[in-house]
Design an enzyme around this catalytic site. Structure first.
Site, PDB file in Angstrom:
ATOM      1  N   GLY A  41       0.633  -1.079  -0.013  1.00  0.00           N
ATOM      2  CA  GLY A  41       0.159   0.058  -0.023  1.00  0.00           C
ATOM      3  C   GLY A  41       0.722   1.386  -0.063  1.00  0.00           C
ATOM      4  O   GLY A  41       0.823   1.958   0.943  1.00  0.00           O
ATOM      5  N   SER A  47       5.002   6.726   3.194  1.00  0.00           N
ATOM      6  CA  SER A  47       5.910   5.613   4.045  1.00  0.00           C
ATOM      7  C   SER A  47       7.034   5.236   3.150  1.00  0.00           C
ATOM      8  O   SER A  47       7.930   4.714   3.843  1.00  0.00           O
ATOM      9  CB  SER A  47       4.952   4.506   4.405  1.00  0.00           C
ATOM     10  OG  SER A  47       4.297   3.853   3.269  1.00  0.00           O
ATOM     11  N   ASP A  66       1.928  -1.921  -4.741  1.00  0.00           N
ATOM     12  CA  ASP A  66       0.546  -1.374  -4.739  1.00  0.00           C
ATOM     13  C   ASP A  66       0.070  -1.584  -6.097  1.00  0.00           C
ATOM     14  O   ASP A  66       0.782  -1.444  -7.170  1.00  0.00           O
ATOM     15  CB  ASP A  66       0.785   0.090  -4.408  1.00  0.00           C
ATOM     16  CG  ASP A  66      -0.477   0.879  -4.081  1.00  0.00           C
ATOM     17  OD1 ASP A  66      -1.495   0.659  -4.751  1.00  0.00           O
ATOM     18  OD2 ASP A  66      -0.484   1.797  -3.114  1.00  0.00           O
ATOM     19  N   GLY A  70      -5.978   2.414  -6.128  1.00  0.00           N
ATOM     20  CA  GLY A  70      -6.639   3.105  -5.127  1.00  0.00           C
ATOM     21  C   GLY A  70      -7.520   2.094  -4.530  1.00  0.00           C
ATOM     22  O   GLY A  70      -7.988   1.095  -4.970  1.00  0.00           O
ATOM     23  N   HIS A 139      -8.319  -2.304   3.456  1.00  0.00           N
ATOM     24  CA  HIS A 139      -8.707  -2.269   4.907  1.00  0.00           C
ATOM     25  C   HIS A 139      -9.977  -2.974   5.064  1.00  0.00           C
ATOM     26  O   HIS A 139     -10.695  -2.964   6.226  1.00  0.00           O
ATOM     27  CB  HIS A 139      -9.041  -0.869   5.394  1.00  0.00           C
ATOM     28  CG  HIS A 139      -7.533   0.002   5.711  1.00  0.00           C
ATOM     29  ND1 HIS A 139      -6.524  -0.491   5.336  1.00  0.00           N
ATOM     30  CD2 HIS A 139      -7.130   1.083   6.267  1.00  0.00           C
ATOM     31  CE1 HIS A 139      -5.434   0.399   5.689  1.00  0.00           C
ATOM     32  NE2 HIS A 139      -6.165   1.212   6.390  1.00  0.00           N
TER      33      HIS A 139
HETATM   34 MG    MG Z   1      -2.945   3.898   6.421  1.00  0.00          MG
END
Ligand code: MG
Length: 205
Positions: A41, A47, A66, A70, A139
């Protein structure tokens, strides 16, 4: 704690708190001599910058996974939709252009190895042991569990498992990352180290 990052992190789109990013950097610095790191991700590379800056210091590398289309919440009409990332021509989200721009601006193209794929296909034949895995992908419970099941087994002894967006209170956020966190703690494979805001850190026993 002040870390010298190669670019102004405030100019990078993303949802990572600075203290969480700094923790990722510190743990990547410890772990990355043991092998490559992998994040799931990457989105626009926030990150990635923290982890890869540590990897560059230790002469390691970061696989940045990734599909760049999206997650659910990034789609048009959803809460975290960003029109800058919408590809009008193909009518899809494309965060890879922005991701690549971030990594190039930061001068980290020799440290970051982008993998543009889903977890399922990227992990299918994966055999390389990993020093640190950062889970910050979809998620939904299915996605978060899939990421854990696909990657946690590749972490070397003393390596790090980091999970983002852990909210113990459902009022604060979705519960899937928290479920994965609990599963990792109960697995007997990992020991809880610390939590920094919504970032959970565990060490492979
Ligand atoms: Mg996050």
């Amino acid at each position: 704690m002040t870390i010298e990052l190669p670019i102004d992190i405030e100019t990078v789109k993303g949802f990572l708190d600075n203290s969480e990013g700094e923790a990722l950097y510190q743990y990547a610095l410890q772990a990355s001599p043991l092998g490559p790191c992998l994040e799931i991700g990457s989105y626009c590379g926030k990150s990635t910058i923290y982890i890869a800056t540590a990897c560059r210091k230790t002469d390691s590398v970061l696989y940045a996974l990734d599909h760049h289309r999206g997650s659910e919440e990034h789609q048009p009409g959803e809460e975290y939709y960003d029109p800058d990332l919408y590809d009008e021509k193909d009518q899809v989200i494309d965060s890879f252009r922005e991701f690549r721009r971030t990594i190039t601006r930061a001068g980290l193209t020799d440290t970051v190895i982008p993998i543009i794929a889903s977890t399922n296909i990227a992990s299918k034949k994966w055999q390389t042991p990993l020093s640190m895995v950062f889970i910050d992908g979809g998620h939904s419970l299915e996605a978060a569990l899939g990421d854990y099941r696909s990657w946690a087994g590749h972490i070397v002894k003393n390596g790090i498992l980091a999970i983002h967006d852990i909210f113990t209170d459902p009022e604060e956020g979705g519960q899937a990352p928290y479920q994965v966190w609990k599963m990792a703690c109960a697995s007997g494979l990992f020991k809880e180290i610390e939590k920094v805001k919504s970032l959970g850190l565990l060490r492979r026993i």
